[in-house]
Design an enzyme around this catalytic site. Structure first.
Site, PDB file in Angstrom:
ATOM      1  N   GLY A 141       0.804  -1.215   0.000  1.00 50.06           N
ATOM      2  CA  GLY A 141       0.000   0.000   0.000  1.00 50.06           C
ATOM      3  C   GLY A 141       0.836   1.263   0.000  1.00 50.06           C
ATOM      4  O   GLY A 141       2.070   1.226  -0.151  1.00 50.06           O
ATOM      5  N   CYS A 142       0.157   2.364   0.168  1.00 43.64           N
ATOM      6  CA  CYS A 142       0.757   3.662  -0.089  1.00 43.64           C
ATOM      7  C   CYS A 142       1.807   4.057   0.943  1.00 43.64           C
ATOM      8  O   CYS A 142       2.940   4.394   0.587  1.00 43.64           O
ATOM      9  CB  CYS A 142      -0.320   4.722  -0.185  1.00 43.64           C
ATOM     10  SG  CYS A 142      -1.554   4.666   1.122  1.00 43.64           S
ATOM     11  N   TYR A 143       1.437   4.050   2.225  1.00 38.26           N
ATOM     12  CA  TYR A 143       2.414   4.458   3.236  1.00 38.26           C
ATOM     13  C   TYR A 143       3.642   3.552   3.214  1.00 38.26           C
ATOM     14  O   TYR A 143       4.783   4.012   3.345  1.00 38.26           O
ATOM     15  CB  TYR A 143       1.801   4.377   4.633  1.00 38.26           C
ATOM     16  CG  TYR A 143       0.884   5.516   5.021  1.00 38.26           C
ATOM     17  CD1 TYR A 143       1.265   6.845   4.849  1.00 38.26           C
ATOM     18  CD2 TYR A 143      -0.352   5.254   5.604  1.00 38.26           C
ATOM     19  CE1 TYR A 143       0.430   7.882   5.249  1.00 38.26           C
ATOM     20  CE2 TYR A 143      -1.180   6.286   6.007  1.00 38.26           C
ATOM     21  CZ  TYR A 143      -0.796   7.605   5.829  1.00 38.26           C
ATOM     22  OH  TYR A 143      -1.619   8.619   6.233  1.00 38.26           O
TER      23      TYR A 143
END
Lengths: 348, 348, 348, 348
Positions: free
Chosen positions: B144-146
């Protein structure tokens, strides 16, 4: 591969052209210029682009290119377009310089016209209305965001002679004012909403009126209503706290008996097969057109008042500017009209 | 052409996958499903898309596709992935289900794991670190992004054994919370800024720690510093009033003697040739990565404190989600890794 | 009624002072000046104000007022403050000119100090730490937004000698950059997020360090931990797409054994009875302080890392600027400290 | 001191009432209720307020108060208002329940009216038009944001009989849709702009028409133009990506000969001495009215079309809701009409 150049790559229109043309399979981008940035790498001006190429001098770009996009301030294109044409280049001009008859231009823009003779040759580059003329054009006058929205919103009613008048409200994101547009500091625009140039003073008004008069004059559609006096539109633009997107809300005064079914029928027929015009059964919203070359339209008959409402949404930097310019390029080159142009938007 | 399907097309990740895959020259999108929208046209859920295709039942999509993207809530992928694999499909999973060892997953997600045996087979789909493993994978766990931002920000320091600890601040646009994320009403998010899940409780923490530990364990880079105890990171996410974009600001506690030149040298070498990692000489900003699959990085040696700051910016829905998934797909199919993935952003 | 004047009423700080002082029952606002707007009505510069009064020349304002607020750029206050003091006026200075020892000021601001002798007399106007000194002051140096947030966030830990170091991330709305701040055009700030002046270069750093050192030196609180070496803080400011509000997120390296209860106990005791400091049991958010003079604080012990997180939210133009100046005025005049200052915010 | 209570304190209108009434020197706020939050402290629902008071049961609030504000959903006020009046309380109702004749209400709101007999007694609480009636009222129907803007924008033209018709475009921030309004998630509203309830279907239309008809019928102004047929207005609301603020842009079809001077003269005379109506010589913007109880107006004669444009800006939660309710309270209690109501806004 066609060699294409851009003059005026320091503004949003120029940057959007670069982005679109870099993804165009039939285009070789041979250069881009900017007085402000000449000699600097593209990334220094545009952090979203990953490209070490340098801004070139204007003459170099002109020399290398077969087709030139002019993304210059009003008043400059009229000086450069003749030079480019003389060298055998074809030109797509994004400014207002060749959109209006020189005398009308001078009256509304307050700039003496230096190439009035080219106005006759220039083709007005709204493909949905002037597709055939664009194909053969040497010089295309690419219309802007408000005018594209207003013209496409009302063209069907104008074409059949039913449009008597209109009150148009334009709502625009801030990028329409340019990269460092006056009065566009975040803290003063955010959580704010304001009209500007109200009272019949915005210079897109004569262009809208001319476009809609020309649709009628073309006579391609059966005129179902009597001859029209000169059309007078009221247009009031507003600045909205967002970056991209234009919504045009028009109330049209119409002749004849209308209802929702007849209205939708007219629009469906008029825009049948258009690659970038979508007729909605719901109300348009700007976000649905974000980063796409599409216009979303919705005509609505308002029974209580007998008026017709038409809503149009588009991305002011794409269909309202650079995307439309590439659409014109595709036509000029005999390519598929939608090549390298997104029909779908970015969400959210 | 490879037949690709999407399960879970009612969320932002699914919609972004549709947009990217429709523009992919080697993909035939054979279906997309959503419990909520099954039988409805795509446009009813996604007004930005211009496509009359209907949401299909999950089984149909599974049957038609060779490769399946799972854009489902945590806990669902672990049920569906084994079915798909059994039918000979390859799977890219966008959920957290196969990113962590099952026992760690259960502790942080509070969901009993139903397919723990698949964790061993699953390849962690961060191409910059695991490119070769992804090529042959049947099941890819797409990060995911983080975690993508944090891992790429600190991987070079971790690889050489210099990373002792880190204080990470994550700043995210609202789309990271999903389409109707709790606490994301406009009037309460706009002109507001807040931390959330602070104090070491965010479930991306163990994934970041594991990733950076694995980089060191891979031993691909000369270890210039002594053996490391288990890495403990502090990570504090914040919600920022914008739609897309993640900025990660990390302060790394480092071993050894560093200065700006040595630091930049390490990052340049580590990311040399990466198609989607750009090292800046200036500070990153999220907008420069908008709608692109790029990560912008900047390491900065802070002489006053002897710490290293690293900044990473990316688009949480592209490189932080759907774009990375397509990057993994390209690897799995032996295609150019950057096919149909924009390296450049939308501005403004 | 005390006669109050404002020099520098063309910026946000000046406008906010006018708004607050017009509602102050013990103040007669006798004039406000601005080089840019002199002779023009207030409304021409500030459309939110409904007041035909004209911007006056600086000398007139100085002459009429008993207390003068200086909302001037750094470097100007040091010229005007001595003139005002010589005429027997009392001065609240909102610039950085009297906040740091002249030699430190010169090193960080790059401006030669013209009134170094006044630094000794100037009282640092953070009422929560220097209330008594402010009461009798002739010249108050009113601290700014980041420093107020950072100092109040960490003062309790500093006071007992437990603060060893800190990694501070500042997140600020755009109004902190001033009315026409560089790089604050809407289209480039909206949907964007970026760090700036990173790497230990922001000039608020020495002020934060000095404040926290002074808290310890005051010795008002029992020192529970050993003597401290000079404190070195890391501070990284970020620009967030909103207008007002600051959030400070600090990771403190602490000495001694801490847990959540002990931490909250310390903060409760330290800020007991403070009219504008609220300790939350939840995480702060900037919007809750919008247009108020309040600071919301939350300390959080992070067991995984043994560090202390502290979050502080405030309105940068009120508690971070004009409101704090009025709070100082109230103290100087022996009025209730919270007179005419809102403790509650505007929502949404 | 008058004892005042609020029913329905979980919405934005209720919260804004609490904020304004807590600063009102003649009001004792004796309670506030909310089904959702009963028993909880105010701060749990409203983080901007610093107040440990608990939400009370509705009956308690009703019992303690002399004047009750009803900030309830449409359909509920009509049940509670009679109970309150029977107990001798005076009532300010912020819902639509008593603004329209019961039969019109039922037709547009689709809710059977349960207290039709009270409609005759209810006073329409737009102070600029009905100041005297409000003073003696037991029950005030407090008008909403769009209607206040539209009525004040066009009342002068209506009063002299010159208003023949109008095309009104309403532009509203998101808070107008309530705390958790449908379709108001940040990621879908931000960078978006859309019309809603278009085509003559918004239920504020009959209220606008009735108001303007009543102005004419009052006959307080010399009728300079012939008798009017029933007025039919077109009104199209739009949702704008901001939190607070309404801008109304009206194009009025007028009878008689007008020019800018005559138009301004009429508006100046009509609104002379009004404490909360400001006539601008420039175009209004919503931000200038932020958090104030002011309306900014600008009429503009558009010579090209012979129409009159009128622009009105206000804060939908203050003059468009809670502030107007307090203005009515002040009138009912014989207090200065502007007590505790800001005439000036928050900027930026």
């Amino acid at each position: 591969m066609v060699r294409v150049g851009i003059l005026g790559a320091s503004g949003y229109g120029g940057a959007e052209l670069i982005r679109l043309l870099k993804g165009h399979p039939e285009v070789e981008l041979v250069g881009f210029s900017s007085r402000k940035h000449v000699g600097k790498p593209l990334e220094a001006a545009w952090p979203q682009l990953w490209d070490g190429a340098l801004f070139a001098p204007q003459e170099e770009v002109l020399e290398r290119a077969e087709v030139v996009f002019l993304a210059l301030p009003n008043g400059l294109s009229m000086e450069i377009a003749p030079l480019a044409l003389r060298e055998g280049k074809r030109v797509v001009d994004l400014s207002g310089d060749f959109r209006l008859p020189p005398e009308v231009y001078e009256a509304w823009y307050g700039i003496p016209h230096k190439s009035p003779e080219l106005y006759e040759e220039a083709v007005y580059g709204l493909p949905e209305l002037h597709r055939e003329e664009v194909r053969g054009a040497r010089l295309v006058a690419n219309p802007g965001c408000y005018v594209t929205a207003a013209t496409l919103a009302l063209a069907p009613l104008a074409a059949v002679g039913a449009l008597k008048g209109g009150f148009l409200v334009g709502l625009s994101g801030v990028s329409g004012a340019g990269r460092e547009g006056e009065g566009t500091f975040f803290a003063e625009v955010n959580e704010n909403l304001k009209p500007y140039r109200a009272g019949g003073t915005h210079r897109h008004i004569p262009e809208m009126e001319a476009n809609l008069g020309r649709v009628l004059a073309q006579g391609r559609w059966p005129r179902t209503h009597g001859p029209r006096a000169e059309l007078r539109l009221s247009f009031t633009p507003h600045l909205v706290p967002m970056t991209r997107g234009i919504l045009l809300t028009a109330e049209a005064e119409v002749e004849g008996h209308w209802d929702q079914a007849r209205l939708e029928g007219l629009y469906l027929e008029f825009y049948q097969g258009e690659p970038f015009v979508r007729l909605l059964s719901d109300l348009p919203q700007t976000k649905a057109t974000y980063a796409s070359n599409r216009v979303d339209l919705r005509p609505l008959y308002e029974a209580r008042t007998g008026r017709v409402l038409v809503f149009a949404a588009l991305d002011n930097l794409v269909k309202g500017m650079a995307g439309q310019a590439v659409q014109n390029l595709n036509l000029m080159l005999g390519l598929p009209e939608d090549l390298a142009l997104p029909k779908e938007g970015l969400w959210p």
